[in-house]
Design an enzyme around this catalytic site. Structure first.
Site, PDB file in Angstrom:
ATOM      1  N   LYS A  12       0.854  -1.199   0.000  1.00 51.69           N
ATOM      2  CA  LYS A  12       0.000   0.000   0.000  1.00 51.69           C
ATOM      3  C   LYS A  12       0.881   1.238   0.000  1.00 51.69           C
ATOM      4  CE  LYS A  12       0.891   1.146   4.470  1.00 51.69           C
ATOM      5  NZ  LYS A  12       1.642   2.359   4.881  1.00 51.69           N
ATOM      6  N   GLN A  99      11.060  -2.417   6.095  1.00 45.95           N
ATOM      7  CA  GLN A  99      11.287  -1.064   6.623  1.00 45.95           C
ATOM      8  C   GLN A  99      11.108  -0.022   5.522  1.00 45.95           C
ATOM      9  OE1 GLN A  99      15.170  -1.251   8.714  1.00 45.95           O
ATOM     10  NE2 GLN A  99      13.966  -1.034  10.588  1.00 45.95           N
ATOM     11  N   ALA A 100      10.021  -0.166   4.789  1.00 48.59           N
ATOM     12  CA  ALA A 100       9.781   0.698   3.631  1.00 48.59           C
ATOM     13  C   ALA A 100       8.539   1.565   3.790  1.00 48.59           C
ATOM     14  CB  ALA A 100       9.648  -0.144   2.367  1.00 48.59           C
ATOM     15  N   GLY A 101       7.642   1.228   4.724  1.00 49.96           N
ATOM     16  CA  GLY A 101       6.377   1.944   4.818  1.00 49.96           C
ATOM     17  C   GLY A 101       5.341   1.465   3.826  1.00 49.96           C
ATOM     18  N   GLY A 103       3.809  -1.513   4.081  1.00 50.43           N
ATOM     19  CA  GLY A 103       2.856  -2.415   4.725  1.00 50.43           C
ATOM     20  C   GLY A 103       3.075  -3.875   4.408  1.00 50.43           C
ATOM     21  N   GLY A 104       4.277  -4.258   4.000  1.00 45.39           N
ATOM     22  CA  GLY A 104       4.507  -5.630   3.548  1.00 45.39           C
ATOM     23  C   GLY A 104       4.226  -6.676   4.602  1.00 45.39           C
ATOM     24  N   GLY A 105       4.715  -6.462   5.831  1.00 46.16           N
ATOM     25  CA  GLY A 105       4.482  -7.437   6.890  1.00 46.16           C
ATOM     26  C   GLY A 105       3.015  -7.565   7.242  1.00 46.16           C
ATOM     27  N   SER A 106       2.317  -6.437   7.318  1.00 41.56           N
ATOM     28  CA  SER A 106       0.887  -6.460   7.622  1.00 41.56           C
ATOM     29  C   SER A 106       0.096  -7.112   6.501  1.00 41.56           C
ATOM     30  CB  SER A 106       0.373  -5.036   7.866  1.00 41.56           C
ATOM     31  OG  SER A 106       0.920  -4.491   9.046  1.00 41.56           O
ATOM     32  N   SER A 107       0.510  -6.859   5.269  1.00 38.45           N
ATOM     33  CA  SER A 107      -0.182  -7.468   4.136  1.00 38.45           C
ATOM     34  C   SER A 107       0.033  -8.977   4.124  1.00 38.45           C
ATOM     35  CB  SER A 107       0.318  -6.855   2.827  1.00 38.45           C
ATOM     36  OG  SER A 107      -0.424  -7.333   1.731  1.00 38.45           O
ATOM     37  N   ASP A 139      -2.209  -1.905  10.378  1.00 40.95           N
ATOM     38  CA  ASP A 139      -2.577  -1.906   8.958  1.00 40.95           C
ATOM     39  C   ASP A 139      -3.270  -3.194   8.524  1.00 40.95           C
ATOM     40  OD1 ASP A 139      -1.328   0.533   8.823  1.00 40.95           O
ATOM     41  OD2 ASP A 139       0.453  -0.188   7.769  1.00 40.95           O
TER      42      ASP A 139
END
Length: 284
Positions: A12, A99-101, A103-107, A139
């Site tokens: 996102k 650590q990019a903002g 939302g990869g982990g939440s996705s 997220d």
């Protein structure tokens, strides 16, 4: 059903991100617009009979994910909430930078909840999955609901929002930004005036970055100077850039693809389209 293959977990972008207050428990109150983009991690799930949850990574583990990452925690939270005795072998093809903002982990966690709810035959609705997912990350409910959204609270208050089709360039320096450090920083602005959906729609009709700002960006630039370098690089391309989430990825709307060959070594660049809805919208 024994397996689910090629399950996407899209990233996102925060088109803006305002910090409008702080709760008594320390959580920050936010306003933002989240848009899904077609840059995804991919997961594969195979049912196990013994209740064990195992995650392995394709192509090694370039992102350095911990053994107990959000994927594993999401699967175990779903087991605990339902008493399910099934397990799963989960394979991850990690394509989104950490650590990019983005939302990869939440996705990843949201797609895990959606996929295992289906694979294990639990038939939980989206609200139940969101209750399980929210403690894993603010997220996660956004990705479960599956629509571009106006977001408030700590990320759990969602209003679906129609956004025009937009193409973006997303760039990410090698260095990441620490979300806890940013939110704990004394200079973080925490009192931005509340905005309205109507104001966002009116201001962003011709340019989605015309509205608002990212309140985390000034602090993030101090902690991660590469963010400033990335914004300057986008300016040299005639683009208006902004940091997404707590960084360090940056993005800008584009009319056509940009030559990224002159980016410094180690930087990641991707041209992306926003999505109308999550690819797993029918699995909610």
């Amino acid at each position: 059903m024994r397996q689910l293959l090629d399950v996407p977990a899209p990233a996102k972008l925060n088109l803006f991100l305002h910090v409008v207050g702080r709760r008594a428990d320390g959580y920050h109150l936010l306003q933002s617009v989240f848009t899904l983009i077609d840059w995804c991690d991919t997961l594969h799930f195979e049912k196990r009979n013994d209740g064990r949850i195992r995650r392995q990574d394709l192509e090694g583990n370039p992102a350095g994910l911990p053994a107990e990452d959000l994927i594993v925690r999401a699967a175990r939270a779903l087991q605990a909430a339902t008493g399910c005795r099934w397990g799963a072998d989960i394979t991850l093809h990690k394509q989104l930078p950490t650590q990019a903002g983005l939302g990869g982990g939440s996705s990843d966690a949201a797609s895990t909840l959606l996929a295992l709810n289906r694979l294990w035959g639990l038939r939980l609705d989206a609200q139940a999955l969101c209750r399980i997912g929210l403690p894993l990350g603010a997220d996660v409910p956004f990705f479960i609901h599956g629509h571009n959204a106006w977001v408030e609270g700590i990320g759990e208050q969602l209003t679906p929002l129609h956004l025009p089709h937009t193409r973006f360039i997303v760039i990410k320096p090698p260095a990441g930004a620490s979300t806890p450090q940013i939110f704990q920083h004394l200079d973080l602005k925490r009192d931005t005036k509340r905005a309205t959906i109507e104001g966002f729609v009116a201001d962003s009709e011709s340019n989605q970055l015309r509205f608002g700002c990212n309140d985390l960006q000034p602090v993030a630039e101090r902690l991660c100077p590469d963010i400033t370098k990335g914004l300057q690089w986008l300016q040299t391309q005639g683009l208006q850039g902004r940091m997404t989430g707590s960084g360090s990825a940056l993005f800008a709307p584009v009319q056509s693809d940009v030559d990224t060959s002159c980016l410094p070594a180690g930087w990641v660049a991707r041209h992306c389209n926003n999505l109308r809805e999550h690819p797993l919208i029918e699995w909610r």
